[in-house]
Enzyme design. Sequence first.
Site: not given
Length: 281
Positions: A97, A100-101, A197, A200, A242
């Site tokens: 990684c 490139c970064h 969802c 709650c 969930c």
Amino acid sequence: MKTFVQGGVMALALTTGMQVGADEAANLVINGETEITVRTEAPEHLDNLSKIYSGWIFRSDETQALQMDDFDNPGMIFVDQGRDAWAVAEGSEGKACADCHNEPESLADARATYPKWNDEAEEVRTLAMQINGCRTEQMGAEAWKYDGSDMLNMEALLSSVGRGTPINVAIDGPAQSMWEQGRDLYYTRTGQLDLSCANCHEDNYGNYIRADHLSQGQINGFPVYRLKNAKLNGAHSRFKGCVRDTRAETYGVGSEEFIALELYVASRGNGLSVEGPSVRN
């Protein structure tokens, strides 16, 4: 005492009040210097909320404190593992990684904008999908398992360097149809308990379900270190749990349905700060 009753079945027992075990007015400052927005005005595309809140404010004082100092936050162990992996060259291209970064901090804004549309791939990509895209397309390396430990470590690293950055997930343009799919899933009741969802996390946040303090279900803190299982947890794994809790057949981690749901739920948190890896129950 409040109850949900659907089809003659008592689904949940809830008690009201945010005062027990949580400081509603608390502010999150990490390491005494990084200010995290944990409450703000709801984004304009939300119809049913005027304010949005990080799940952090619904935790106990003790759990809140764990996230305020990196030496106490157990999720930071995995950030270190992600940083180690950042420098490891892999695949047929022999790249890391870092090639490139440079430093992870160069991607400090990444976590705040995912999921988002990828023009080249012509699809909505989550951060996990983009990481795997880099691995397979740039490094010639094998894809990591979605919500696997390697992936979550890297997501934790990229979240950590972006802490304090406002969530800013785009929902227009080519991403809109996927966002609408996620919105429909969010409001669709499922399972033997006939719950969505929203039942709650929109209708009853701030209440207690048994011993659990319901939050708005914001995902700005993911990946999350859960005290319950003592490891990092990804958003899709949490979605799966969930849905399973409604006693419904659930979708798979990395599925189109959960990608759409992640896009929608992430956009509900626009304006809150990136705060991962967070600490939750």
